[in-house]
Design an enzyme around this catalytic site. Sequence first.
Site, mmCIF file in Angstrom:
data_model
loop_
_atom_site.group_PDB
_atom_site.id
_atom_site.type_symbol
_atom_site.label_atom_id
_atom_site.label_comp_id
_atom_site.label_asym_id
_atom_site.label_seq_id
_atom_site.Cartn_x
_atom_site.Cartn_y
_atom_site.Cartn_z
ATOM 1 N N ASP A 492 0.963 -1.141 -0.109
ATOM 2 C CA ASP A 492 0.051 -0.062 0.058
ATOM 3 C C ASP A 492 0.950 1.205 -0.043
ATOM 4 O O ASP A 492 1.611 1.437 0.972
ATOM 5 C CB ASP A 492 -0.873 0.062 1.501
ATOM 6 C CG ASP A 492 -1.957 1.071 1.339
ATOM 7 O OD1 ASP A 492 -2.121 1.981 0.260
ATOM 8 O OD2 ASP A 492 -2.917 0.913 2.214
ATOM 9 N N ASP A 559 -10.619 3.965 -1.252
ATOM 10 C CA ASP A 559 -11.162 3.077 -0.333
ATOM 11 C C ASP A 559 -12.574 2.819 -0.602
ATOM 12 O O ASP A 559 -13.311 4.061 -0.552
ATOM 13 C CB ASP A 559 -10.915 3.418 1.212
ATOM 14 C CG ASP A 559 -9.458 2.802 1.457
ATOM 15 O OD1 ASP A 559 -8.640 2.736 0.602
ATOM 16 O OD2 ASP A 559 -9.175 3.044 2.616
HETATM 17 C C1 GAL Z 1 -5.501 2.233 2.631
HETATM 18 C C2 GAL Z 1 -5.864 1.061 2.015
HETATM 19 C C3 GAL Z 1 -6.895 0.305 2.795
HETATM 20 C C4 GAL Z 1 -6.315 0.043 4.250
HETATM 21 C C5 GAL Z 1 -5.645 0.951 5.024
HETATM 22 C C6 GAL Z 1 -4.852 0.528 6.020
HETATM 23 O O1 GAL Z 1 -4.527 3.180 2.071
HETATM 24 O O2 GAL Z 1 -6.643 1.653 0.909
HETATM 25 O O3 GAL Z 1 -7.447 -0.719 2.102
HETATM 26 O O4 GAL Z 1 -5.315 -0.904 3.851
HETATM 27 O O5 GAL Z 1 -4.802 1.525 3.976
HETATM 28 O O6 GAL Z 1 -4.245 1.528 6.623
#
Ligand code: GAL
Length: 743
Positions: A492, A559
């Site tokens: 990520d 998200d």
């Molecule tokens: C976001 C991601 C989510 C989750 C989150 C965790 O950037 O898109 O799916 O993984 O971080 O902090």
Amino acid sequence: MKHFFSVLIIISFISLPIFAQDVSVEKGKFRVGDNAAWAGVNVDESAWRDITNTSTWTSQGVKCENAFGWYRYHVTIPKSLLDKSDLKETVDFIMGKIDDADEVYLNGKMIGKTGSFPSDPKGYEGKWNTLRQYRVKSNSDLIRWDADNVLAVRVYNAGDPGGMFQGPVIVRVPNTIDNLSISISEGAKGKEQGGSQCVCTLTGQMSATKSGIFTVQVQDPETGKVLAEKSQNVSVNAKKNRTISMPYDNHSMVRIIATFTESKSGLSTTTKYIPKYILTPAAPAEPRFNTTPLYGVRPDSPIHFRFGVSGEKPMKFSSDDLPKGLTLNPDNGALSGSLEEVGSYTFTVKAKNAKGEQTQRFTIRCGSKIALTPPMGWNSWNCWGLSVTQDKVISSSKALIEKGLADYGYCYMNIDDGWEAPKRNDDGTIAVNEKFPSMKELGDWLHSEGLKFGIYSSPGDLTCGGYLGSIDHELQDAESYNSWGVDYLKYDWCGYGRKHRTEPDNKTVASYVRPYLLMERCLRQQPRDIFYSLCQYGMAEVWKWGHAVDANSWRTTGDITDTWESLYDIGFCQQPELYPYAQPGHWNDPDMLIVGKVGWSNNLRDSRLTPDEQYTHISLWTLLASNMLIGCDIAQMDEFTVSLLCNNEVNAVNQDILGKQAQRVVLDGSIQIWSRPLSDGSYAVGIFNVGKDDARVDFKKYFKEMGIGTLKSVRDLWRQQDLSTSDVNYFIPTHGVKYLKIR
Ligand code: GAL
């Protein structure tokens, strides 16, 4: 809160009705920063800028991320508001939605708060999608009638765009009928009809007692026919609710309509609700294979696969022609071992229980590709957020087996953010925090059940949740994952954004590729297959180069959250152009599933999607050949959610070995048709109604546009029933779907 803007476009249509007696306030003063004194009445506002509350502060040129900003409004509240209300008990301040957390002060005193700030004992919690409505008693000294009142709003924004965005602020003295509301929930199963029961509760937010007739109807939404009705004379006030319970059959769609008509004014309030209804037929007691008979593995990589077979337990598994190097666990159908040589290995597996037996021909393709069909499994984020623990992973894994989801091919158990320790070990290897006593033991246990183990990291210094990322330790981390038996990495972007911003070539695609290529090289040095999932929200059109870094999937959007707006934006607005980029081994990922109990924290709630929105969600995600990662606590999963996720004919679309993602082939107002070809020569077709009213759709109307000559067969995938090829006129409820397989 990514892709907020496109969501915004949709929600701006849903504005609150303004009543004649309301006062509305749109323009105010604004300042970045935080000072408790700004809540007060006498503040020098000469250095404050003008702002409106109908769009975010970023859209008005304010930069304020991970920080506070204050709004101040001056509003005259006319005493005549009281005369126009039959109730006169309270004054409501309807603030709209605020990104992300807020406190509101009236003439220096706090009257409401939503979300929480980083300095609060429970830490930051954003609530950008929640409507704020704060209430003050009309006899309170706080209100200055017919004079200037100061409304001060303290806002914390954790990520752009920030601020108040669904104004105007409305000041209202509600009438009796505004203060009466009816909620409908699904109660314990009703014995009657072997179905369910709904509980309709009439609540009054006023001290005066009001009387009237409370009626609840069960209606067939398609014909409007009333199937059952109950009516009562009731009296309610703030201390006395009224409830009517109503049984209904939960295997067909019904609409519950609850109405209260107040005797004196003759005014009424109505709530309508379609409760959860189960379409998937129960699986037969005999063994039935539900998983795709094709699996990709690289030479010498450990195989962890579980044959998904529904039917009465216990069940025994066997094979007479298992390829050399493989072992089949007779009790749970877990296949393990490895293959040395590149090639195609076909063998027969038998599942047997007290009711009968079934066999399946199965092929392992040993070569350079894995993930020949999209991954199915679970991820901790949408339920537990950063509060994930090893115990929670184990409890969802056990439930995955006990509730039968493993019998349908769900196998990846992925830990998202929140497992890392604050500091690396002295030798630079990544350390786990106290919530995860042993990654290796967890991995071994999952593998013994034929399940797979997934983990999360970031190419940056920190993850989105503020935990340690992999920067400068990529190879070491890949080696740790290998030693724990990790089969899936979600990587990520997050903290990498800070580094990226400083790079001279940061406008180029190469600069986006770089961190992902680096980790790919480290992963591929490991002696095991690790599904590589890119998460960078679709930047630099990742779908065009994801396969070039040998990613097995890439997130295409920000998200997802459990609202229709989010589902509509991500599913229907952001996917139509992406179908050419999906193929076996490399999939578009429109984010995880938002069914069941979710919450992104320790506080779980039922998904806010309606049952039809959930049918739409699963239908569209299977059409999109998306990753199917369950985002809820499986231990608390109800029968409805199990039925949504365990329909073998629906899942077969997602897992079809042709691997073609659906295209949107019809866009006709609120009717959209998405279709994908399947390996048996048929087509999966989703007819969606994204509008706010129920619709009747004559499918024939679109035959020409879709290139359909003569329909040879039509099957309803959710109900698993063959339908007429001549009468193709369908009722599709608001936000619902008719999901077909046609030839
Ligand atoms: C976001 C991601 C989510 C989750 C989150 C965790 O950037 O898109 O799916 O993984 O971080 O902090």
